[in-house]
Design an enzyme around this catalytic site. Sequence first.
Site, PDB file in Angstrom:
ATOM      1  N   ARG A   1      -3.034  -8.509 -20.666  1.00 34.00           N
ATOM      2  CA  ARG A   1      -3.897  -7.997 -21.735  1.00 34.00           C
ATOM      3  C   ARG A   1      -3.086  -7.275 -22.805  1.00 34.00           C
ATOM      4  NH1 ARG A   1      -9.158  -7.918 -21.001  1.00 34.00           N
ATOM      5  NH2 ARG A   1      -9.490  -6.095 -22.304  1.00 34.00           N
TER       6      ARG A   1
ATOM      7  N   ASP B   1      -8.109  -0.473 -24.545  1.00 30.62           N
ATOM      8  CA  ASP B   1      -8.867  -0.509 -23.290  1.00 30.62           C
ATOM      9  C   ASP B   1      -9.036   0.901 -22.744  1.00 30.62           C
ATOM     10  OD1 ASP B   1      -9.106  -3.247 -23.264  1.00 30.62           O
ATOM     11  OD2 ASP B   1      -7.534  -3.600 -21.788  1.00 30.62           O
TER      12      ASP B   1
ATOM     13  N   PRO C   1       0.816  -1.217   0.000  1.00 24.09           N
ATOM     14  CA  PRO C   1       0.000   0.000   0.000  1.00 24.09           C
ATOM     15  C   PRO C   1       0.852   1.271   0.000  1.00 24.09           C
ATOM     16  CG  PRO C   1      -0.252  -1.212   2.081  1.00 24.09           C
ATOM     17  CD  PRO C   1       0.583  -2.055   1.174  1.00 24.09           C
TER      18      PRO C   1
ATOM     19  N   GLU D   1       2.773  -6.824   8.477  1.00 24.70           N
ATOM     20  CA  GLU D   1       3.089  -5.388   8.406  1.00 24.70           C
ATOM     21  C   GLU D   1       4.105  -5.096   7.301  1.00 24.70           C
ATOM     22  OE1 GLU D   1       1.221  -3.201  10.141  1.00 24.70           O
ATOM     23  OE2 GLU D   1       0.193  -5.052  10.701  1.00 24.70           O
TER      24      GLU D   1
HETATM   25  N1  ADE Z   1      -1.138  -5.088   0.328  1.00 24.66           N
HETATM   26  C1  ADE Z   1      -2.073  -4.629   1.182  1.00 24.66           C
HETATM   27  N2  ADE Z   1      -2.785  -3.649   0.635  1.00 24.66           N
HETATM   28  C2  ADE Z   1      -2.291  -3.457  -0.619  1.00 24.66           C
HETATM   29  C3  ADE Z   1      -2.605  -2.579  -1.678  1.00 24.66           C
HETATM   30  N3  ADE Z   1      -3.581  -1.671  -1.583  1.00 24.66           N
HETATM   31  N4  ADE Z   1      -1.879  -2.662  -2.810  1.00 24.66           N
HETATM   32  C4  ADE Z   1      -0.874  -3.553  -2.920  1.00 24.66           C
HETATM   33  N5  ADE Z   1      -0.537  -4.425  -1.955  1.00 24.66           N
HETATM   34  C5  ADE Z   1      -1.237  -4.375  -0.809  1.00 24.66           C
END
Ligand code: ADE
Length: 228
Positions: free
Chosen positions: A154, A169, A89, A116
Amino acid sequence: MRFDVLTLFPEMFSGYLTQSLLKLAIERSIVSVDLHNIRDWAQDKHHSVDDRPYGGGPGMVIMPGPAVEAVEAVQKLDVTPGRVVMLTPQGRPLNQRLVEELATHPRLLLMCGRYEGFDQRVIDILEPEEVSIGDFIINGGEVAAMVVIDSVIRLVPGVLGDEDSGRYDSFSTGNRLLEFAQYTRPREYRGLQVPEVLLAGDHQKIAKWREESSLQRTRKQRPDLLNE
Ligand code: ADE
């Protein structure tokens, strides 16, 4: 195109790899996806791959040893070096531009985190492209890695039939608008009719109607795309 996936949960991919477009692409040797369990590079007798964070706090952190050594070993499985991609994330948000960029690499190594995340030294040593699939948290990188594979293949020549090439696309360099509305049989459903123009066979008029439908949808759902 070769994908190597490094994960603690390789079984999560088994259904995904054996269905539909990806299954066909693998059978035709256009795409390969090799799964590697990071735990195979664990370095103690308990096969540990994670530990508590220094400084305290909830959750577990993936140790640098197993992660770095897994990537180094997997790189050696092919003469083509793979671009290392870490699903996290904290990464660069995935969009079609990044998908197009990733698709230029003949080989990608996808690192899936859990808990984590990875010890910072994994990032410092491997310098991966860190990729996020959006501003939300999922339980690990596995589903995110499937999103990357699904969007990238793709664009690999031969994966789609020629007629519906992924180059056009939505969100691509070649098409900044949302897709137009589509209809199939029956011609009437619960009083709602298929637009007459789609039934008449005038291809110029159909193209114009579709352009307008794309614009209308984009204005309603994603006006931000029109201001880019
Ligand atoms: N792992 C946890 N959340 C994630 C996300 N939003 N994007 C990529 N990997 C992740």
